[in-house]
Design an enzyme around this catalytic site. Structure first.
Site, short mmCIF file in Angstrom:
data_model
loop_
_atom_site.label_atom_id
_atom_site.label_comp_id
_atom_site.label_asym_id
_atom_site.label_seq_id
_atom_site.Cartn_x
_atom_site.Cartn_y
_atom_site.Cartn_z
N CYS A 273 8.59 -6.68 -0.55
CA CYS A 273 9.73 -6.67 -1.48
C CYS A 273 11.10 -6.72 -0.81
O CYS A 273 11.98 -7.45 -1.29
CB CYS A 273 9.63 -5.50 -2.45
SG CYS A 273 8.69 -4.09 -1.92
N ARG A 302 -0.36 -1.47 7.08
CA ARG A 302 -0.10 -0.07 6.73
C ARG A 302 -1.10 0.81 7.47
O ARG A 302 -2.29 0.47 7.59
CB ARG A 302 -0.24 0.16 5.23
CG ARG A 302 0.72 -0.67 4.39
CD ARG A 302 0.52 -0.42 2.91
NE ARG A 302 1.28 -1.37 2.11
CZ ARG A 302 1.19 -1.48 0.80
NH1 ARG A 302 0.37 -0.68 0.12
NH2 ARG A 302 1.92 -2.37 0.14
N GLN A 320 -1.23 -9.24 0.44
CA GLN A 320 -0.93 -8.93 -0.96
C GLN A 320 -0.62 -10.21 -1.72
O GLN A 320 0.10 -11.08 -1.23
CB GLN A 320 0.29 -8.01 -1.06
CG GLN A 320 0.00 -6.54 -0.88
CD GLN A 320 1.19 -5.70 -1.27
OE1 GLN A 320 2.30 -5.96 -0.83
NE2 GLN A 320 0.97 -4.71 -2.11
N ASP A 322 1.58 -10.99 -3.94
CA ASP A 322 2.79 -10.31 -4.38
C ASP A 322 3.67 -11.23 -5.19
O ASP A 322 3.72 -12.44 -4.95
CB ASP A 322 3.57 -9.86 -3.13
CG ASP A 322 4.10 -8.45 -3.27
OD1 ASP A 322 4.09 -7.92 -4.38
OD2 ASP A 322 4.54 -7.90 -2.24
N HIS A 324 7.74 -10.99 -7.32
CA HIS A 324 8.88 -10.21 -7.81
C HIS A 324 9.66 -11.07 -8.80
O HIS A 324 9.85 -12.27 -8.58
CB HIS A 324 9.77 -9.76 -6.66
CG HIS A 324 9.10 -8.75 -5.77
ND1 HIS A 324 8.40 -9.12 -4.65
CD2 HIS A 324 8.97 -7.41 -5.89
CE1 HIS A 324 7.87 -8.02 -4.09
NE2 HIS A 324 8.21 -6.99 -4.82
N LYS A 405 5.61 1.76 -15.18
CA LYS A 405 4.73 0.66 -14.79
C LYS A 405 3.56 0.52 -15.76
O LYS A 405 3.24 1.43 -16.54
CB LYS A 405 4.18 0.88 -13.38
CG LYS A 405 3.31 2.13 -13.24
CD LYS A 405 2.71 2.25 -11.86
CE LYS A 405 1.85 3.52 -11.74
NZ LYS A 405 1.12 3.56 -10.47
N HIS A 451 8.12 -5.60 -9.87
CA HIS A 451 7.06 -5.87 -8.88
C HIS A 451 5.81 -6.26 -9.66
O HIS A 451 5.47 -5.61 -10.64
CB HIS A 451 6.72 -4.62 -8.06
CG HIS A 451 7.85 -4.04 -7.30
ND1 HIS A 451 8.08 -4.35 -5.97
CD2 HIS A 451 8.81 -3.15 -7.66
CE1 HIS A 451 9.14 -3.66 -5.55
NE2 HIS A 451 9.60 -2.94 -6.55
#
Length: 579
Positions: A273, A302, A320, A322, A324, A405, A451
């Site tokens: 992000c 991670r 990911q 991902d 946005h 969320k 997200h």
């Protein structure tokens, strides 16, 4: 029987387990023993290390305790009395000392066994079935989940109201073991792990790479069709980026140590992000340019404790899927609805039809963002769920500190729930990076940032899909879609002709090894190949093939033209069945 009643039975059985261990191994220190979704466990430190051979003795002692017809007796005690009673047990002492000063402290006694516990429990052991429980396996567990603290032993178990339910559950566990993605990954040569080269890191083999490429290609095409732009961002960033985003303050324990470049600290990214935000900041944005929908298959790293690593499901490096979305307040609900609709469509394409939604709202205490933005965002999430006609549960106060969320959970073929997709509002990063857009009135205003992860990560999703299908992937995902088996070596040339005819549209190979035909067919079955084409003299004369369908009826003398059209249609439609 309700889930609550079953949970009470399992919690009571956890105390019976502990009482049995106490009798068999006096001096055992007990930590915690809760009921969980499919059973219960108890963490303990025993004088003699437990092995699987001990479990049958413990089960026998548990049945003996159940037969004693003893009451579960609840007591309320003062803080001082509780500390004195458990002075020998540092785990219980720590729990007691962590309780609020005005907390009511309760104990439960079962014969000579006493435990610090809120309950509830059944009234008497006669309410438990001595033939409807099973101790399953042992595992290591760090106290409080902290690997710097004591390592305890965890005994996993399950219990039911009757023996029929227990037997059905044990059969389900056997089926799950057969479907373990680590086993299937090895059998089908999909991926591997190499501790000597780094724990928690996935090596995708060619067959697994084919599946991954198929998923990625589908993912990219669907995103482009749904109004997203694809972006690519670096794998490392200067410490400034992570300080500004807040990761160094909130997330540093999960980030790897910095590397020094040009006298500056750089970190490998745990998230995508902040990089997407930097692209947004690259120039001034007008309301006419919003929404910005940006998607990336971004690999992140991670730190996960060694004990938490689990095949593809919990790794240290993963990609990911991902995205946005940056939008105006007026666009928020429609953007969330579209993200929700898109997520549901993608998940159903992979064969997940049982999907549940959960809305998590503003947590009490620490949170960021003006109250009106929380209200607007939560209302937009609720509106999108209702517009999608999707039933959902509400987790009051379960949102992140930076926004509410929606989480989507799928149920797999084994009845397990997996949380995959999430649609998450973020009030934190737009503030930290001072994001703006110029609205119709010429004023600079803060955009909403959403997200959206759809599959979660490619690695974990691969593990889930592998277990869901037990490695018998639908045609469009199968690494080898068609295998050609010549009846004898003299028909290899014709097999090559068939392969060339199909290869442009399908993943096809030939088994031209020295094994007999039946052994080759068995091998194709073991590899879960959807279609096996057997070709011989008559096929060569007539331009046909005999088709063995995985789990279906065989078909003889199918013309290559008809076969090719059938397979292309099945593949293009992403059909889940093979017939």
């Amino acid at each position: 029987m309700s889930q609550e009643e079953l949970s009470t039975i399992r919690h009571s059985m956890a105390h019976v387990l502990a009482a049995a261990v106490q009798e068999l191994q006096p001096g055992t220190l007990f930590a915690i023993g809760p009921s969980i979704a499919e059973g219960f466990y108890y963490d303990m430190r025993t004088p003699e290390h437990l092995t699987m051979e001990h479990l049958s003795d413990i089960e026998m002692k548990m049945r003996e305790i159940i037969a004693r017809d003893e009451d579960f007796r609840r007591e309320e005690v003062s803080r001082e009395e509780a500390l004195a009673l458990f002075a020998h047990n540092p785990y219980k002492v720590e729990i007691i000392e962590s309780l609020p000063l005005d907390a009511t402290i309760t104990l439960y006694r079962l014969g000579t066994f006493v435990d610090l516990c809120r309950g509830p429990h059944v009234a008497n052991t006669r309410m438990l079935r001595a033939d409807a429980f099973k101790l399953l396996h042992l595992a290591g567990a760090y106290w409080r989940g902290d690997e710097t603290r004591d390592q305890l032993q965890r005994v996993y178990a399950t219990a039911f109201y009757n023996v029929q339910d227990l037997e059905a559950h044990l059969l389900l566990l056997q089926e799950r073991e057969k479907r373990d993605h680590r086993r299937i990954g090895k059998d089908l040569d999909l991926f591997s792990f190499h501790e000597e080269a780094g724990a928690g890191l996935v090596y995708w083999h060619p067959m697994g790479g084919r599946i991954r490429h198929t998923i990625e290609d589908f993912w990219k095409k669907e995103h482009l069709k749904n109004g997203y732009e694809l972006i690519y961002t670096p794998h490392i960033g200067r410490s400034w980026l992570w300080e500004t985003s807040g990761h160094l303050g909130f997330y540093q324990d999960s980030m790897y140590s910095p590397m020094e470049i040009d006298q500056q600290d750089y970190y490998v990214k745990p998230m995508n992000c902040p990089f997407h935000i930097m692209i947004y900041r690259n120039d001034k944005k007008s309301y006419r340019q919003l929404p910005c929908r940006w998607a990336e298959l971004g690999t992140v790293y991670r730190y996960e404790r060694a004990g938490a690593l689990h095949g593809m499901m919990r790794v240290r490096g993963f990609t990911q899927d991902d995205a946005h979305i940056f939008c105006t307040p007026e666009q928020l609900e429609s953007e969330i609805y579209e993200a929700l609709r898109f997520s549901l469509n993608i998940l159903s394409t992979f064969g997940f039809r049982k999907i549940s939604a959960f809305l998590s709202t503003k947590p009490e205490g620490k949170s960021v963002g003006e109250e009106h933005r929380w209200i607007e965002a939560t209302s937009a999430l609720e509106g999108a769920l209702q517009r999608a006609s999707l039933e959902y549960g509400t987790d009051i106060g379960g949102g992140a500190f930076y926004g509410p969320k929606i989480d989507l959970k799928i149920e797999d073929s084994m009845g397990r729930e997996w949380q995959l997709s999430t649609i998450q509002l973020d009030f934190n990063m737009p503030e930290r990076f001072n994001l703006h857009f110029i609205d119709r009135d010429g004023q600079a205003k803060r955009p909403y940032m959403v997200h959206r992860a759809l599959l979660g990560s490619l690695e974990r999703f691969m593990g889930v899909v592998t277990e869901h299908y037990a490695g018998a992937f639908p045609l469009w995902l199968a690494p080898i879609q068609v295998r050609i088996v010549p009846v004898s070596m003299k028909f290899t040339e014709y097999a090559e002709t068939v392969k060339r005819y199909l290869l442009e549209d399908l993943r096809v190979d030939i088994d031209d090894g020295d094994d007999r035909m039946q052994a080759k067919i068995r091998k194709a079955n073991e590899l879960r190949i959807p279609y096996t084409l057997v070709v011989g003299g008559r096929d060569q004369e007539n331009n046909t093939a005999s088709v063995k369908v995985r789990g279906g009826e065989d078909k003889r003398d199918i013309s290559l033209e008809d076969l090719r059209a059938f397979l292309i249609e099945k593949n293009a439609s992403k059909a889940l069945n093979l017939n």
